[in-house]
Design an enzyme around this catalytic site. Structure first.
Site, PDB file in Angstrom:
ATOM      1  CB  SER A 141      -0.933   0.004   1.216  1.00  0.00           C
ATOM      2  OG  SER A 141      -1.865  -1.046   1.134  1.00  0.00           O
ATOM      3  CD  GLU A 142       0.047   4.290   1.498  1.00  0.00           C
ATOM      4  OE1 GLU A 142      -0.758   5.060   0.946  1.00  0.00           O
ATOM      5  OE2 GLU A 142      -0.286   3.295   2.149  1.00  0.00           O
ATOM      6  CB  THR A 143       7.467   2.290  -0.106  1.00  0.00           C
ATOM      7  OG1 THR A 143       7.138   0.978  -0.584  1.00  0.00           O
ATOM      8  CG2 THR A 143       8.941   2.315   0.297  1.00  0.00           C
TER       9      THR A 143
END
Length: 273
Positions: A48-50
């Protein structure tokens, strides 16, 4: 060029921490990579996010977040994951970790305990109620279930009648993507003792059909339910496939968003010099 990378599960479920919550990649940097490189790494990670962060000379951490397709201005679970790395891996023992990002200054408080919890101190983004039937009907069609009311902040919030409706909802992501919004949160009253509300979050516009646990969404969901329930300490559960639990404290200007973490994996990114 070798870069360390960590995968941390954030907002893990009290029903079983392993393979729950929202997985985030964390990449500590000495200096920023190009936007294109960070976006490419996030796409390669396909989470979903880094999050990427650089420690500043004053001890503040500048932090940025990328989905597989875009940079976002604020992300909760990947900040919780970054706090885990800063505190437990890099050894920053301060009780409050100062960060700066696209929306300004934020921080993470380290909560005492053998297995530390972390509390995000994020902006209070109390939503405004929306009137009119056209958008409500569009959202109901996209969700395939009746919508009780709509509210708007950064995210569009659809209030549903009950937790069972929320859990069984099978949205049409192509219809959600056609809406002119950042993301769509759905929410309903909690269905068990001590649970104030439940929610889910969809952001196909950001390359994420359903986000497992969305810290930044509670900047708006928590004030909504705090006013509704006339209480400032709240407990919430995000009812995604992985599931996650969040403890919330609503203040005048900020929302405290507390959760646990699990250090799942670490490694090295190898980039050409």
């Amino acid at each position: 060029m070798d870069l360390p990378i960590f995968q941390i599960d954030a907002f893990t479920s009290t029903e079983g921490s392993l393979f729950s919550g929202n997985a985030a990649a964390v990449v500590p940097l000495h200096q920023w990579l190009s936007d294109a490189e960070m976006l490419a790494i996030a796409a390669e990670n396909n989470l979903s996010e880094t999050s990427f962060f650089v420690r500043q000379t004053d001890g503040t951490y500048a932090i940025r977040w990328f989905t597989p397709t875009a940079e976002v201005d604020l992300c909760g679970h990947a900040t919780l994951a970054a706090a885990h790395v800063i505190h437990q891996v890099l050894g920053d023992e301060r009780e409050e970790l100062p960060l700066t990002c696209g929306v300004g200054n934020i921080s993470v408080t380290v909560v005492d305990g053998e297995s530390p919890e972390y509390e995000l101190n994020f902006p209070n983004r109390a939503p405004e109620p929306l009137k009119g039937k056209r958008l409500l009907n569009q959202v109901a069609k996209a969700l395939g279930v009746p919508v009780v009311a709509l509210h708007q902040s950064r995210d569009l919030i659809a209030e549903l009648a009950d937790a069972e409706t929320l859990k069984s909802c099978q949205p049409d992501f192509s219809l959600i993507k056609a809406l002119d919004i950042f993301g769509l949160a759905i929410t309903a009253p909690g269905d068990s003792e001590g649970l104030d509300f439940v929610c889910r979050f969809f952001a196909p516009q950001q390359g994420i059909d359903e986000d497992p646990v969305t810290g930044s969404a509670y900047c708006s969901l928590a004030p909504l339910w705090a006013e509704r329930l006339e209480k400032h300490q709240l407990s919430a559960r995000q009812c995604s496939q992985r599931g996650g639990d969040v403890s919330l404290t609503v203040r005048e200007d900020t929302v405290g968003i507390r959760g646990t973490t699990f250090h799942y994996m670490q490694g090295v990114i190898r980039l050409p010099d």
